[in-house]
Design a protein around this motif. Structure first.
Motif, PDB file in Angstrom:
ATOM      1  N   MET A   1       0.853  -1.206   0.000  1.00  0.00           N
ATOM      2  CA  MET A   1       0.000   0.000   0.000  1.00  0.00           C
ATOM      3  C   MET A   1       0.879   1.243   0.000  1.00  0.00           C
ATOM      4  SD  MET A   1      -2.616   1.316   3.002  1.00  0.00           S
ATOM      5  CE  MET A   1      -3.650  -0.129   2.906  1.00  0.00           C
ATOM      6  N   PRO A   2       0.685   2.146  -0.915  1.00  0.00           N
ATOM      7  CA  PRO A   2       1.450   3.401  -0.878  1.00  0.00           C
ATOM      8  C   PRO A   2       1.079   4.199   0.359  1.00  0.00           C
ATOM      9  CG  PRO A   2      -0.311   3.544  -2.492  1.00  0.00           C
ATOM     10  CD  PRO A   2      -0.278   2.117  -2.036  1.00  0.00           C
ATOM     11  N   ASN A   3       2.016   5.018   0.847  1.00  0.00           N
ATOM     12  CA  ASN A   3       1.769   5.731   2.080  1.00  0.00           C
ATOM     13  C   ASN A   3       1.432   7.195   1.845  1.00  0.00           C
ATOM     14  OD1 ASN A   3       1.691   4.079   4.386  1.00  0.00           O
ATOM     15  ND2 ASN A   3       3.844   3.600   4.140  1.00  0.00           N
ATOM     16  N   ALA A   4       2.356   8.087   2.054  1.00  0.00           N
ATOM     17  CA  ALA A   4       2.049   9.512   2.100  1.00  0.00           C
ATOM     18  C   ALA A   4       1.227  10.038   0.924  1.00  0.00           C
ATOM     19  CB  ALA A   4       3.333  10.318   2.244  1.00  0.00           C
ATOM     20  N   PRO A   5       1.471   9.596  -0.315  1.00  0.00           N
ATOM     21  CA  PRO A   5       0.705  10.194  -1.420  1.00  0.00           C
ATOM     22  C   PRO A   5      -0.797   9.999  -1.316  1.00  0.00           C
ATOM     23  CG  PRO A   5       2.650   9.053  -2.244  1.00  0.00           C
ATOM     24  CD  PRO A   5       2.524   8.686  -0.797  1.00  0.00           C
ATOM     25  N   SER A   6      -1.257   8.926  -0.629  1.00  0.00           N
ATOM     26  CA  SER A   6      -2.687   8.647  -0.572  1.00  0.00           C
ATOM     27  C   SER A   6      -3.291   8.852   0.805  1.00  0.00           C
ATOM     28  CB  SER A   6      -2.938   7.201  -1.021  1.00  0.00           C
ATOM     29  OG  SER A   6      -2.283   6.295  -0.152  1.00  0.00           O
ATOM     30  N   ILE A   7      -2.533   9.355   1.752  1.00  0.00           N
ATOM     31  CA  ILE A   7      -3.024   9.475   3.112  1.00  0.00           C
ATOM     32  C   ILE A   7      -4.135  10.523   3.200  1.00  0.00           C
ATOM     33  CG2 ILE A   7      -1.282  11.185   3.810  1.00  0.00           C
ATOM     34  CD1 ILE A   7      -1.168   9.768   6.526  1.00  0.00           C
ATOM     35  N   THR A   8      -5.190  10.176   3.936  1.00  0.00           N
ATOM     36  CA  THR A   8      -6.318  11.083   4.145  1.00  0.00           C
ATOM     37  C   THR A   8      -6.547  11.229   5.641  1.00  0.00           C
ATOM     38  OG1 THR A   8      -7.365  10.387   2.087  1.00  0.00           O
ATOM     39  CG2 THR A   8      -8.755  11.489   3.714  1.00  0.00           C
ATOM     40  N   ILE A   9      -6.580  12.459   6.130  1.00  0.00           N
ATOM     41  CA  ILE A   9      -6.797  12.739   7.547  1.00  0.00           C
ATOM     42  C   ILE A   9      -8.067  13.578   7.664  1.00  0.00           C
ATOM     43  CG2 ILE A   9      -5.855  13.823   9.624  1.00  0.00           C
ATOM     44  CD1 ILE A   9      -3.055  13.314   8.417  1.00  0.00           C
ATOM     45  N   THR A  10      -9.067  13.025   8.354  1.00  0.00           N
ATOM     46  CA  THR A  10     -10.366  13.670   8.462  1.00  0.00           C
ATOM     47  C   THR A  10     -10.699  13.917   9.925  1.00  0.00           C
ATOM     48  OG1 THR A  10     -11.101  12.444   6.497  1.00  0.00           O
ATOM     49  CG2 THR A  10     -12.796  13.512   7.846  1.00  0.00           C
ATOM     50  N   PRO A  11     -10.839  15.172  10.353  1.00  0.00           N
ATOM     51  CA  PRO A  11     -11.194  15.443  11.750  1.00  0.00           C
ATOM     52  C   PRO A  11     -12.523  14.792  12.120  1.00  0.00           C
ATOM     53  CG  PRO A  11     -10.444  17.444  10.660  1.00  0.00           C
ATOM     54  CD  PRO A  11     -10.608  16.405   9.583  1.00  0.00           C
ATOM     55  N   LEU A  12     -12.596  14.295  13.346  1.00  0.00           N
ATOM     56  CA  LEU A  12     -13.840  13.731  13.846  1.00  0.00           C
ATOM     57  C   LEU A  12     -14.800  14.874  14.178  1.00  0.00           C
ATOM     58  CD1 LEU A  12     -12.434  10.980  16.270  1.00  0.00           C
ATOM     59  CD2 LEU A  12     -13.043  10.762  13.850  1.00  0.00           C
ATOM     60  N   GLU A  13     -16.033  14.723  13.775  1.00  0.00           N
ATOM     61  CA  GLU A  13     -17.027  15.765  14.015  1.00  0.00           C
ATOM     62  C   GLU A  13     -17.776  15.464  15.315  1.00  0.00           C
ATOM     63  OE1 GLU A  13     -19.520  16.221  10.626  1.00  0.00           O
ATOM     64  OE2 GLU A  13     -17.867  16.750   9.272  1.00  0.00           O
ATOM     65  N   THR A  14     -17.212  15.953  16.413  1.00  0.00           N
ATOM     66  CA  THR A  14     -17.819  15.762  17.725  1.00  0.00           C
ATOM     67  C   THR A  14     -17.691  17.048  18.524  1.00  0.00           C
ATOM     68  OG1 THR A  14     -15.860  15.059  18.988  1.00  0.00           O
ATOM     69  CG2 THR A  14     -16.962  13.372  17.653  1.00  0.00           C
ATOM     70  N   SER A  15     -18.483  17.146  19.577  1.00  0.00           N
ATOM     71  CA  SER A  15     -18.427  18.324  20.440  1.00  0.00           C
ATOM     72  C   SER A  15     -17.136  18.384  21.240  1.00  0.00           C
ATOM     73  CB  SER A  15     -19.622  18.326  21.397  1.00  0.00           C
ATOM     74  OG  SER A  15     -19.610  17.163  22.222  1.00  0.00           O
ATOM     75  N   ALA A  16     -16.420  17.262  21.359  1.00  0.00           N
ATOM     76  CA  ALA A  16     -15.188  17.239  22.141  1.00  0.00           C
ATOM     77  C   ALA A  16     -14.076  18.044  21.487  1.00  0.00           C
ATOM     78  CB  ALA A  16     -14.734  15.797  22.363  1.00  0.00           C
ATOM     79  N   GLY A  17     -14.131  18.235  20.168  1.00  0.00           N
ATOM     80  CA  GLY A  17     -13.208  19.140  19.494  1.00  0.00           C
ATOM     81  C   GLY A  17     -11.827  18.598  19.223  1.00  0.00           C
TER      82      GLY A  17
END
Length: 385
Positions: A1-17
């Protein structure tokens, strides 16, 4: 699996922030570019759920954690594999009950299941017994309440012995098997009447940077200059003591183990630590004090002001509880969803966490691999007491 080129980081949508979900990474083949991306993301989001790691090898999990602290000796924060196995065989202790993965002794197995022969080198079946608030909380839930879908926050803490070594920078938890079933009702049972719904068998977190930011200006003024001292062999010290119903504080009934009866009590190895810990990315401060095991509070209200030494344990416990308890509300608590094969990674110096118990019937087994390593340094230079 390729690493950095395909990495996706999505913030969690919660009240905890805080918190983020990560996809497109193979931790068994982690290159430097991808690690740097994860490292930056961790200090931004405090917690990462790295998806799709079903094939994760224990050595890769350990290597990931050690990369955050390359000067660490790499010893698990709870001790050597021998010490952990001794604890697992029945010694009285709140830590050390998680046996090592045979092929990688600094990786621990935890959960509630029978680990089969051949699991990363196991030569015989290993029965895991998950921790419970029963026996630790002064007034635990009844069996009927737990079977009815009610639960507790077991023990809000950070991973650290605070003795001989410094608190780990990060903790990782890989989920091999997770329980399945309806959400549970977590009861605070501290007079607030608060409850919240939580998935079974996961971990709850609090962001202690936001906790610090929520303080009054008066409290911020003394917190930034003050320090605490933890008991030697801190978890053995409180092994007979009892906790409040929210798992966020101790009941002071005088049941702590006398220091001369602790397995290790060399006062020269006891250190003073700041109440505030620094995020290495942005310099923000986290109110990171493990107040369940504090034995002294050194309170200063200014840089040049006098130091007040508070060594009456019930008094200092009440001070620290009153300081932090207002932040413990459902809106600030994150229980990040995880699937089997996911790895949860968090900044241990900026989040407080607790296991969440689940009923003994109807939800199935749980098997996780946990890694944190004793750090080579503290957030701020600790001082000998």
């Amino acid at each position: 699996m390729p690493n950095a080129p395909s990495i996706t980081i999505t913030p969690l949508e919660t009240s905890a922030g805080f918190g983020a979900s990560v996809e497109g990474v193979d931790l068994n083949q982690l290159d430097e570019q991808t690690f740097k991306t994860l490292e930056r993301a961790l200090y931004i989001h405090k917690l990462l759920v790295i998806r799709g790691q079903a094939a994760l090898h224990p050595s890769s999990q350990l290597a990931l954690v050690k990369r955050f602290d390359p000067n660490s000796a790499g010893v698990h924060g709870h001790g050597t594999a021998t010490q952990v196995m001794e604890g697992f065989k029945g010694k009285k202790s709140l830590v050390g009950a998680n046996p090592a993965v045979p092929c990688e002794p600094m990786v621990r197995m935890l959960g509630r299941t029978v680990v089969p022969v051949g699991h990363f080198g196991t030569e015989e079946e290993v029965t895991l017994r998950s921790g419970s608030h029963v026996g630790f909380h002064k007034e635990p839930l009844t069996e009927a309440e737990m079977l009815g879908g009610e639960t507790r926050f077991q023990r809000w803490h950070i991973d650290a012995p605070f003795y001989r070594t410094h608190p780990p920078k990060v903790t990782s938890l890989w989920s091999k098997i997770l329980p399945r079933g309806p959400d549970l009702t977590a009861r605070f049972d501290d007079g607030s009447g608060m409850t919240m719904k939580v998935p079974p068998g996961l971990t709850a977190f609090l962001d202690t940077t936001r906790m610090y930011e929520s303080l009054s200006d008066e409290d911020k003024a003394w917190v930034q200059w003050s320090e605490v001292e933890y008991a030697p062999s801190p978890y053995q010290w409180i092994q007979d003591a009892k906790a409040l119903g929210n798992g966020f504080g101790m009941v002071s009934d005088g049941l702590e183990t006398p220091f001369d009866e602790l397995p290790s009590n060399d006062e020269s190895l006891v250190m003073r630590y700041p109440l505030l810990w620094t995020n290495p990315l942005d310099g923000s401060k986290a109110l990171q004090v493990h107040h369940l095991v504090v034995r002294k509070l050194f309170r200063k209200r200014s840089a040049d002001g006098p130091e007040e030494i508070i060594d009456d344990v019930p008094t200092l416990r009440q001070i620290l509880y009153d300081l932090q308890r207002p932040f413990l509300i459902p809106e600030n608590i994150l229980v990040p969803s995880a699937e089997e094969g996911d790895l949860t990674l968090w900044w241990n110096r900026g989040l407080r966490h607790t296991a969440m118990e689940y009923p003994s019937e109807g939800y199935g087994d749980r098997l996780c691999h946990q890694v944190h390593v004793s750090s080579s340094f503290s957030s701020e230079p600790p001082r000998p007491s």
